[in-house]
Design a protein around this motif. Sequence first.
Motif, PDB file in Angstrom:
ATOM      1  N   ARG A 104       4.702   9.760  -0.715  1.00  0.00           N
ATOM      2  CA  ARG A 104       4.330   9.661  -2.123  1.00  0.00           C
ATOM      3  C   ARG A 104       5.564   9.713  -3.010  1.00  0.00           C
ATOM      4  O   ARG A 104       6.526  10.421  -2.722  1.00  0.00           O
ATOM      5  N   ASP A 155      -1.512   7.046  -7.440  1.00  0.00           N
ATOM      6  CA  ASP A 155      -2.339   6.940  -6.237  1.00  0.00           C
ATOM      7  C   ASP A 155      -2.440   5.514  -5.724  1.00  0.00           C
ATOM      8  O   ASP A 155      -3.301   5.211  -4.892  1.00  0.00           O
ATOM      9  N   THR A 183       5.393   2.939  -0.500  1.00  0.00           N
ATOM     10  CA  THR A 183       5.104   4.320  -0.898  1.00  0.00           C
ATOM     11  C   THR A 183       3.767   4.341  -1.628  1.00  0.00           C
ATOM     12  O   THR A 183       3.115   3.313  -1.806  1.00  0.00           O
ATOM     13  N   ILE A 184       3.391   5.531  -2.077  1.00  0.00           N
ATOM     14  CA  ILE A 184       2.223   5.711  -2.947  1.00  0.00           C
ATOM     15  C   ILE A 184       2.738   6.162  -4.303  1.00  0.00           C
ATOM     16  O   ILE A 184       3.516   7.121  -4.395  1.00  0.00           O
TER      17      ILE A 184
END
Length: 372
Positions: A104, A155, A183-184
């Motif tokens: 993340r 998200d 990635t997030i």
Amino acid sequence: MTAGHTHAEKWLVAWADGRSALVKAAQEPRARSQIERERLVLEAVAAPFMPRLLGAAADESWSLLVLEDLSAAAWPPPYPDEVRGLLAVLEELREVTPPSGLERRPEGRPLGTYWQRIAANPEPVLAHGACSAAWLGRAAPVLHEAESLAVLAGDDLLHDDVWHANVCYAERGAVLIDWASATIGDRRLDLAYALLSVRACGQTPPAVDFPDEAAYAALLAGATAWHAAQPIRPRSCAARSFTQAGYTTSATRWRGRPSCSSSRRLTRSADEDRAQALDRLRHEPVERPRPAALRLDEASLAQQAQVVRDRRLRELERGRQVADADLRRRREPVDDRDAGRIREGLEDERELLGGVRRHHRRLRPAADRLEN
């Protein structure tokens, strides 16, 4: 073949029946991590805009991916169809659930904004020629304020490396390749890099709904200026580093020049003074230092030209001496000591060839599974 910044070995493999594939393989830990991250995304997301995964394998020493060969697709620049295909892919990506286990983007700025880091150590960026010291002194505080409004965490599934070399156009439409940096985070990061890529290719991006575009333009201007001024890593792609310099120029020219249909630039916590300062900066040309040679008189230029000619003559003389010495060695009889060195060289070559054959034998089972 060499491409991008993924530290993996890459081959285009062709079979006798006409089929072909792209193979990525790595031993080095960082490169293996990139391959495993890309495998995680490709196995979890099935969509037309994803490259097709034909096979994957990993053991204690190697990680390997086998992907469809997209070399026959159309590659920017220029972007076709007024970039609608790429923007449509980014819209589709909003609906994709990120795979579990993907890294993340952090909340906030643990290392500060890029413009903070540049202001604290401006010499590499100034030496790179991205801007002048006077312009940086005026612009850095405003750009830092703007960049601080860009949200990184979120998200959404991010490709996180959208640029023209990672986008191609196959028969099924636009395809995003090389998911090694996925990635997030906040989807506007991918949108910002896509618009920057269009600008860097000399095209004008279409109008899009992009809240806080100025904040992300400031972020990308700082990120590209910072990374382009860093030393090139031994295994980095020199072409990517050269292209990064071009992206820096496009990003500093962008700096929030609106491409969105909305008139909104900085929102929420941005006060009127900050918005006005950024608006002034947007219309102010980026000052770059003039090359020193342009300010020299004719005598200095002639002196520099003579120095270059003398150095070139010395290089040519050294080359002639080396060639003469090599010719004399070839005419002399080979003694036992020279013969020993030749044998050692042949043994080293045989050992290297043996390593290559062992490596191919290790990859052969994966290739056999693909053929079957």
